[in-house]
Design a protein around this motif. Structure first.
Motif, mmCIF file in Angstrom:
data_model
loop_
_atom_site.group_PDB
_atom_site.id
_atom_site.type_symbol
_atom_site.label_atom_id
_atom_site.label_comp_id
_atom_site.label_asym_id
_atom_site.label_seq_id
_atom_site.Cartn_x
_atom_site.Cartn_y
_atom_site.Cartn_z
ATOM 1 N N SER A 109 0.834 -1.204 0.000
ATOM 2 C CA SER A 109 0.000 0.000 0.000
ATOM 3 C C SER A 109 0.870 1.256 0.000
ATOM 4 O O SER A 109 0.564 2.235 -0.687
ATOM 5 C CB SER A 109 -0.924 -0.001 1.226
ATOM 6 N N PRO A 119 -4.571 2.665 -2.658
ATOM 7 C CA PRO A 119 -4.697 1.232 -2.359
ATOM 8 C C PRO A 119 -5.798 0.899 -1.358
ATOM 9 O O PRO A 119 -6.046 1.629 -0.396
ATOM 10 C CB PRO A 119 -3.327 0.910 -1.758
ATOM 11 N N ASP A 121 -6.804 -2.847 0.616
ATOM 12 C CA ASP A 121 -6.739 -4.302 0.756
ATOM 13 C C ASP A 121 -8.144 -4.757 1.116
ATOM 14 O O ASP A 121 -8.720 -4.337 2.115
ATOM 15 C CB ASP A 121 -5.691 -4.748 1.778
ATOM 16 N N GLY A 142 -7.807 0.576 4.388
ATOM 17 C CA GLY A 142 -7.336 1.682 3.561
ATOM 18 C C GLY A 142 -7.992 2.989 3.957
ATOM 19 O O GLY A 142 -8.675 3.079 4.989
ATOM 20 N N SER A 167 -4.749 0.584 6.046
ATOM 21 C CA SER A 167 -4.151 -0.443 5.192
ATOM 22 C C SER A 167 -3.600 -1.601 6.011
ATOM 23 O O SER A 167 -2.910 -1.398 7.012
ATOM 24 C CB SER A 167 -3.030 0.159 4.348
#
Length: 303
Positions: A109, A119, A121, A142, A167
Motif C-alpha cells: 500500500s 490502495p 486491501d 485503507g 491499510s
C-alpha cells in the motif's frame, strides 16, 4: 464513480472469473488478464475484454483489481517494470481482493501511494458460490475516502462490505475469518464422522443441528458436500493451508496465543500433505477419517 468506469481485473481463477463477469454485468468496462488464456476467453464471451499483459490490462483503468493466490503473487503483478504500479494512471484505485499477509499488504500500500495509486486491501469470503452469486463478504482496509469511491465496484461483487481500518486491516480481519472457518469445518467433519459411527441418519442430524446453536454458514454450505463426499473445489484446501500460515505467523508476531488455531493449522497441513490440497477445504473431513482409521480413504486429485 459511475458504471462506465474502466476496470482492470488481474487473476481470473475460481473466484476471480465470476467476480469479473459480475462486474461486466453491472455495466463496468472490464479488461481481464490471466496467465491461463482460456479464462480470459471466458470473460470475453461474457462481455469483457481480454489483455495479453498486465501493462495492457491496466492502461487507462480507473480501478485495478487483483485476485491472485498469495503474497508473492500480488507483489509479482503490481511491482517491478512489468507490474501494475509502473503502468497505471495516477489516481487509479487498486483493490486487492487476494488473501495475503497483513504486513505485505501494508508495505505494498505504501508502494502504491508512492506511485500515485490509491490502495485498498479488500480480501473476500464466500467461496466460489459467493463469487458467482455476488454475495461475498468483503473486509476493507485503507483510506475511508478511497473506500467510498470503491463502494460501487465492491457492491457489484459483494453483499456485506465493511471498512475495517487502515491499510492491512482488511487482511487481518480475513486471517481471523479463515481461522473461524477452518475451526468450523474441522468441528463439522468430526461431528459427521461421530454420527456415522453410530449409524445416525446424517441428513436428519444436520438438519436439526442447523436449526439450533450449532447452526452456521459452514454447516449450511459444507455439510451436504461432506455427506456426499463431493470435494470439488470451491476454495482449495491448499489455499486455506496458506491462510492458516498467515494466521499463526501474524499471531506470533503480535504475541497472541491461539491454541485451537495452532491445532487446526496442523490438521489442515496434514490433510494437504496427504495429497488433498487441490480439493475443497471441506476435505478436512478426509483427514478426520484417516485419524479414525478409515482404511477406504485414499488420496484423490480434484478433477
Amino acid at each position: 464513480m459511475s458504471n462506465t468506469k474502466n476496470i482492470a481485473f488481474i487473476g481470473l481463477g475460481i473466484m476471480g472469473l465470476p467476480m469479473a463477469i459480475n462486474l461486466t454485468k453491472a455495466g463496468f468496462n472490464v479488461t481481464g488478464y490471466n496467465r491461463s488464456p482460456e479464462k480470459v476467453a471466458e470473460l470475453v464471451a461474457a462481455g469483457g475484454t481480454g489483455a495479453t499483459s498486465i501493462a495492457e490490462a491496466v492502461a487507462g483503468a480507473d480501478v485495478i483489481i487483483t485476485m491472485v493466490p498469495d503474497s508473492a503473487d500480488v507483489e509479482g503483478v503490481v511491482s517491478g517494470e512489468a507490474g501494475a504500479f509502473a503502468h497505471a494512471k495516477v489516481g487509479a484505485l487498486w483493490i486487492d481482493n487476494s488473501s495475503i499477509r497483513p504486513d505485505v499488504a501494508a508495505r505494498l500500500s505504501n508502494e502504491a501511494r508512492a506511485a500515485g495509486i490509491r490502495p485498498l486491501d479488500a480480501p473476500v469470503s464466500g467461496g466460489e458460490a459467493g463469487a458467482i452469486d455476488a454475495v461475498l463478504s468483503i473486509m476493507v482496509g485503507g483510506d475511508s475516502a478511497d473506500f467510498a469511491d470503491a463502494e460501487p465496484v465492491l457492491n457489484a461483487v459483494g453483499k456485506t462490505i465493511v471498512h475495517v481500518g487502515p491499510s492491512g486491516s482488511g487482511q487481518t480481519v480475513k486471517a481471523a475469518n479463515q481461522l473461524i472457518v477452518a475451526a468450523n469445518i474441522q468441528a463439522l467433519s468430526e461431528a459427521v464422522v461421530f454420527l456415522e459411527a453410530y449409524g445416525v441418519d446424517t441428513d436428519a442430524a444436520l438438519k436439526v443441528l442447523g436449526g439450533g446453536l450449532a447452526g452456521s454458514k459452514v454447516l449450511d454450505q459444507k455439510g451436504q458436500k461432506i455427506l456426499d463426499r463431493n470435494f470439488e473445489p470451491g476454495f482449495r484446501l491448499a489455499l486455506h493451508h496458506k491462510d492458516m500460515g498467515i494466521v499463526t505467523s501474524a499471531a506470533r508476531e503480535a504475541g497472541v496465543i491461539l491454541p485451537l488455531g495452532a491445532i487446526v493449522a496442523q490438521l489442515v497441513a496434514s490433510t494437504v500433505a496427504s495429497g488433498d490440497g487441490a480439493l475443497d477445504h471441506s476435505a478436512l473431513f478426509r483427514g478426520v477419517e484417516r485419524l479414525s482409521g478409515k482404511s477406504e480413504v485414499a488420496a484423490l486429485s480434484a478433477s
